[in-house]
Design a protein around this motif. Structure first.
Motif, PDB file in Angstrom:
ATOM      1  N   TYR A 230       1.023  -1.207  -0.032  1.00  0.00           N
ATOM      2  CA  TYR A 230       0.053  -0.055  -0.020  1.00  0.00           C
ATOM      3  C   TYR A 230       0.870   1.445  -0.226  1.00  0.00           C
ATOM      4  N   ILE A 231       1.795   1.140   0.928  1.00  0.00           N
ATOM      5  CA  ILE A 231       2.679   2.546   0.927  1.00  0.00           C
ATOM      6  C   ILE A 231       3.375   2.776  -0.495  1.00  0.00           C
ATOM      7  N   PHE A 232       4.116   1.730  -1.057  1.00  0.00           N
ATOM      8  CA  PHE A 232       4.871   2.015  -2.200  1.00  0.00           C
ATOM      9  C   PHE A 232       4.269   1.701  -3.310  1.00  0.00           C
ATOM     10  N   ASN A 233       3.313   1.113  -3.579  1.00  0.00           N
ATOM     11  CA  ASN A 233       2.503   0.719  -4.867  1.00  0.00           C
ATOM     12  C   ASN A 233       1.300   0.908  -4.895  1.00  0.00           C
ATOM     13  N   ASP A 234       0.389   0.759  -3.819  1.00  0.00           N
ATOM     14  CA  ASP A 234      -1.371   0.909  -4.197  1.00  0.00           C
ATOM     15  C   ASP A 234      -1.951   2.277  -3.803  1.00  0.00           C
ATOM     16  N   SER A 235      -1.129   2.969  -2.655  1.00  0.00           N
ATOM     17  CA  SER A 235      -1.857   4.237  -2.385  1.00  0.00           C
ATOM     18  C   SER A 235      -1.808   5.350  -3.320  1.00  0.00           C
ATOM     19  N   PRO A 236      -2.700   6.148  -3.084  1.00  0.00           N
ATOM     20  CA  PRO A 236      -2.825   7.285  -4.080  1.00  0.00           C
ATOM     21  C   PRO A 236      -1.421   8.081  -4.254  1.00  0.00           C
ATOM     22  N   GLN A 237      -0.663   8.004  -2.957  1.00  0.00           N
ATOM     23  CA  GLN A 237       0.589   9.001  -3.061  1.00  0.00           C
ATOM     24  C   GLN A 237       1.637   8.009  -3.217  1.00  0.00           C
ATOM     25  N   ALA A 238       1.708   6.711  -3.452  1.00  0.00           N
ATOM     26  CA  ALA A 238       2.532   6.002  -3.781  1.00  0.00           C
ATOM     27  C   ALA A 238       3.561   6.124  -4.911  1.00  0.00           C
ATOM     28  N   GLY A 239       3.203   6.635  -5.976  1.00  0.00           N
ATOM     29  CA  GLY A 239       4.082   6.715  -7.167  1.00  0.00           C
ATOM     30  C   GLY A 239       4.887   8.089  -6.806  1.00  0.00           C
ATOM     31  N   GLN A 240       4.264   9.173  -6.172  1.00  0.00           N
ATOM     32  CA  GLN A 240       5.323  10.357  -6.140  1.00  0.00           C
ATOM     33  C   GLN A 240       6.067  10.237  -4.633  1.00  0.00           C
ATOM     34  N   TYR A 241       5.654   9.079  -3.956  1.00  0.00           N
ATOM     35  CA  TYR A 241       6.586   8.987  -2.754  1.00  0.00           C
ATOM     36  C   TYR A 241       7.840   8.272  -3.251  1.00  0.00           C
ATOM     37  N   VAL A 242       7.330   7.308  -4.020  1.00  0.00           N
ATOM     38  CA  VAL A 242       8.765   6.567  -4.724  1.00  0.00           C
ATOM     39  C   VAL A 242       9.704   7.365  -5.334  1.00  0.00           C
ATOM     40  N   LYS A 243       8.956   8.242  -6.020  1.00  0.00           N
ATOM     41  CA  LYS A 243       9.767   9.027  -6.860  1.00  0.00           C
ATOM     42  C   LYS A 243      10.805  10.077  -6.221  1.00  0.00           C
ATOM     43  N   LEU A 244      10.095  10.729  -5.115  1.00  0.00           N
ATOM     44  CA  LEU A 244      10.942  11.652  -4.039  1.00  0.00           C
ATOM     45  C   LEU A 244      11.952  11.000  -3.293  1.00  0.00           C
ATOM     46  N   THR A 245      11.532   9.942  -2.913  1.00  0.00           N
ATOM     47  CA  THR A 245      12.636   9.058  -1.755  1.00  0.00           C
ATOM     48  C   THR A 245      13.724   8.194  -2.533  1.00  0.00           C
ATOM     49  N   PHE A 246      13.463   7.823  -3.999  1.00  0.00           N
ATOM     50  CA  PHE A 246      14.415   7.032  -4.668  1.00  0.00           C
ATOM     51  C   PHE A 246      14.803   7.681  -6.002  1.00  0.00           C
ATOM     52  N   GLY A 247      14.508   8.881  -6.281  1.00  0.00           N
ATOM     53  CA  GLY A 247      14.799   9.642  -7.563  1.00  0.00           C
ATOM     54  C   GLY A 247      16.080   9.643  -7.644  1.00  0.00           C
TER      55      GLY A 247
END
Length: 410
Positions: free
Chosen positions: A288-305
């Motif tokens: 949910y945190i990294f893949n499914d939640s509405p925020q997941a895509g941007q969260y992954v980009k910001l933290t692993f960009g």
């Protein structure tokens, strides 16, 4: 429920080789590796990202010692060295003085928290043997185990350095006793963990945990949370009650090493059924945190960009001196990489297991065209990642890098 393994590094023979095994993830190996379907192709570069192997718990209960066997944890069979070149070859031994007033904060024995165990060390050696079995003995791609062919980067955590050494030893036992430089970024800005500060990502994470889906899953499991809190002494501790990460870590570390599930002084115990529910919740939360939640895509980009940008740079300059680039990180590294690549788009993502592995193979095809093949936990990824033009793959990575990431994180 999908069959999973949480109690041994060796997947039982009656299960498929690529069964999810949290204690020791499936990885590329000579018995199950297959060549691409294309003809007249030549392997050019291999990039592998992986999680370290088995360790002691990283999250400790308030009265940890009482929740472990009397003997505690034993790390005496690993020599953990830490010294400056040209001086005495210092190695460390962990022990707790019997008069220490806070001794109950950690188990008895010779292990620190988050320390690679002998079993994890042995798993890493086998991982190295299997990797060499594919890319040297099978394909003849790697010729020598040396720093000219192989570049290794880790986090600043000693367990990632030790896994690097074990993998190299698995590839070539002659590396024992030889010096080898492993690259790291400064801890405070490490892009592999990732560790850099990003308040905007922190806000997104808070938003994830304020969604109705997240709140509902906590409410749904309140009876389990109350039982775990009473049994393990975690009632009222937000880091234990706001998600199941800490319980997941504390329980899987035990089961993977054959330790009993914890019981408190009154005889109340975490049951196998409790543990299995925690494992399932952990999978749900990570997905949910990294893949499914509405925020997941941007969260992954910001933290692993930053790491995505570094990967893209390595692929653009693929004719550099190394054949193999190996990155040894953590579960947070692997779940972000898997999510960014879209490996969870069809069936979701599970918690990256110990030794979890993602391999990027760059193949040279006729007419000087390059392709990338992605292998996840030892098996080719679904299309298009099973054979994607290098140019498109680099574009995929660059699309995961927010414009002006430094300002975006503020």
């Amino acid at each position: 429920l999908t069959t999973s393994v949480y109690n041994t590094s060796i997947t039982p023979g009656n299960l498929p080789w690529n069964t999810y095994n949290y204690c020791n993830a499936p990885h590329v190996n000579p018995d199950h590796y297959s060549m691409p379907n294309e003809s007249d192709v030549r392997l050019e570069v291999v990039i592998v990202a992986m999680r370290h192997h088995k360790r002691t718990p990283d999250n400790l209960f308030p009265s940890e010692r009482t929740l472990n066997p009397t003997a505690g944890w034993d790390c005496s069979s690993i020599i953990s060295q830490s010294y400056a070149g040209g001086t005495a070859q210092i190695f460390t031994r962990t022990s707790t003085h019997p008069l220490h007033p806070f001794a109950d904060h950690i188990w008895a024995g010779t292990c620190d928290s988050g320390q690679l165990t002998r079993e994890g060390f042995d798993d890493a050696i086998k991982h190295g043997k299997d990797f060499w079995g594919v890319y040297h003995e099978g394909l003849g791609f790697l010729e020598h185990v040396n720093e000219k062919e192989i570049y290794i980067r880790t986090s600043t955590e000693p367990r990632t350095h030790q896994v690097a050494g074990a993998i190299l030893y698995g590839m070539d036992p002659d590396t024992a006793g030889k010096q080898w430089s492993v690259h790291m970024q400064p801890d405070i800005i490490d892009s592999l963990v990732p560790n850099y500060a990003c308040p905007a990502a922190g806000q997104l994470r808070a938003d994830v945990q304020a969604t109705s889906s997240w709140v509902e899953h906590l409410v749904q499991h309140e009876p389990l949370q109350r039982k775990l809190g009473w049994t393990l002494g975690t009632t009222g501790l937000d880091e234990w009650n706001s998600w199941y990460d800490h319980f997941f870590d504390a329980l899987t570390s035990r089961t993977c090493h054959g330790h009993p599930l914890p019981c408190n002084g009154t005889g109340a115990c975490v049951t196998q059924e409790d543990a299995e529910i925690v494992f399932s919740i952990g999978d749900w939360e990570y997905n949910y945190i990294f893949n499914d939640s509405p925020q997941a895509g941007q969260y992954v980009k910001l933290t692993f960009g930053i790491f995505f940008a570094e990967l893209a740079h390595t692929l653009r300059h693929k004719r550099q001196k190394h054949k193999l680039y190996m990155y040894i990180g953590h579960d947070g590294s692997m779940v972000r990489l898997a999510a960014g690549l879209g490996l969870g788009s069809a069936n979701g993502l599970r918690w990256p297991a110990m030794g979890s592995e993602i391999v990027l193979e760059v193949w040279h095809a006729p007419y000087n065209v390059f392709y990338v093949r992605v292998l996840h936990e030892g098996s080719p990824a679904p299309p298009p990642l099973d054979w994607i033009p290098l140019r498109e793959f680099i574009q995929l990575l660059e699309d995961l890098v927010p414009e002006n990431l430094g300002a975006s994180c503020a």
